[in-house]
Design a protein around this motif. Structure first.
Motif, PDB file in Angstrom:
ATOM      1  N   ALA A  87     -15.656 -39.427   1.967  1.00  0.00           N
ATOM      2  CA  ALA A  87     -14.890 -38.967   0.807  1.00  0.00           C
ATOM      3  C   ALA A  87     -15.832 -38.444  -0.265  1.00  0.00           C
ATOM      4  O   ALA A  87     -16.951 -38.921  -0.410  1.00  0.00           O
ATOM      5  CB  ALA A  87     -14.050 -40.108   0.256  1.00  0.00           C
ATOM      6  N   ASN A  88     -15.379 -37.467  -1.012  1.00  0.00           N
ATOM      7  CA  ASN A  88     -16.174 -36.893  -2.096  1.00  0.00           C
ATOM      8  C   ASN A  88     -16.006 -37.713  -3.362  1.00  0.00           C
ATOM      9  O   ASN A  88     -15.473 -37.248  -4.353  1.00  0.00           O
ATOM     10  CB  ASN A  88     -15.761 -35.443  -2.338  1.00  0.00           C
ATOM     11  CG  ASN A  88     -16.165 -34.552  -1.209  1.00  0.00           C
ATOM     12  OD1 ASN A  88     -17.157 -34.800  -0.550  1.00  0.00           O
ATOM     13  ND2 ASN A  88     -15.397 -33.513  -0.975  1.00  0.00           N
ATOM     14  N   SER A  89     -16.456 -38.947  -3.324  1.00  0.00           N
ATOM     15  CA  SER A  89     -16.315 -39.802  -4.483  1.00  0.00           C
ATOM     16  C   SER A  89     -17.636 -39.878  -5.230  1.00  0.00           C
ATOM     17  O   SER A  89     -18.706 -39.713  -4.657  1.00  0.00           O
ATOM     18  CB  SER A  89     -15.869 -41.205  -4.064  1.00  0.00           C
ATOM     19  OG  SER A  89     -16.843 -41.780  -3.220  1.00  0.00           O
ATOM     20  N   PHE A  90     -17.539 -40.109  -6.508  1.00  0.00           N
ATOM     21  CA  PHE A  90     -18.712 -40.198  -7.366  1.00  0.00           C
ATOM     22  C   PHE A  90     -19.309 -41.592  -7.262  1.00  0.00           C
ATOM     23  O   PHE A  90     -18.606 -42.596  -7.346  1.00  0.00           O
ATOM     24  CB  PHE A  90     -18.312 -39.876  -8.808  1.00  0.00           C
ATOM     25  CG  PHE A  90     -19.431 -40.035  -9.784  1.00  0.00           C
ATOM     26  CD1 PHE A  90     -20.519 -39.192  -9.737  1.00  0.00           C
ATOM     27  CD2 PHE A  90     -19.391 -41.027 -10.744  1.00  0.00           C
ATOM     28  CE1 PHE A  90     -21.560 -39.337 -10.647  1.00  0.00           C
ATOM     29  CE2 PHE A  90     -20.418 -41.172 -11.651  1.00  0.00           C
ATOM     30  CZ  PHE A  90     -21.497 -40.327 -11.603  1.00  0.00           C
ATOM     31  N   ASP A  91     -20.603 -41.681  -7.082  1.00  0.00           N
ATOM     32  CA  ASP A  91     -21.311 -42.951  -7.000  1.00  0.00           C
ATOM     33  C   ASP A  91     -21.675 -43.395  -8.419  1.00  0.00           C
ATOM     34  O   ASP A  91     -22.594 -42.851  -9.029  1.00  0.00           O
ATOM     35  CB  ASP A  91     -22.563 -42.794  -6.145  1.00  0.00           C
ATOM     36  CG  ASP A  91     -23.314 -44.089  -5.936  1.00  0.00           C
ATOM     37  OD1 ASP A  91     -22.771 -45.158  -6.277  1.00  0.00           O
ATOM     38  OD2 ASP A  91     -24.449 -44.024  -5.431  1.00  0.00           O
TER      39      ASP A  91
END
Length: 102
Positions: free
Chosen positions: A32-36
């Motif tokens: 998923a393109n989630s922000f770390d």
């Protein structure tokens, strides 16, 4: 697979990157393109050099000091000032001054 083998050879028998790190940079769409959020410890606003906060609703990094919102695209923050959105006016509208409160 070729890239993974090359990293193994370059690392002299050890992988340079762990599997989660490789997945983060994968373009296959499996991750998923989630922000770390852990990188917020080291990120600062390039304009004011003040810390940034993450707004999950709008998927932006906000600098309260300078009133700028930086977009996050594909899980990667875009900290180019020309691409940022000015929110200083929005912050003033959302915060009521003590004189106007009853």
């Amino acid at each position: 697979m070729i890239c993974r083998r090359a990293l193994y050879v370059i690392g002299q028998g050890k992988f340079l990157f762990t599997q989660p790190t490789l997945q983060r940079f994968s373009t296959s769409g499996r991750v998923a393109n989630s922000f770390d959020e852990s990188i917020l410890k080291i990120l600062v606003c390039p304009v004011s050099r003040k810390p940034l906060r993450y707004d999950r609703e709008k998927n932006e990094l906000i600098c309260d000091g300078s009133g700028i919102a930086y977009p996050i695209v594909g899980g990667i923050p875009n900290l180019v000032p020309q691409d940022a959105r000015i929110i200083k006016d929005e912050l003033k509208d959302n915060v009521k001054s003590p004189k106007t409160q009853n």
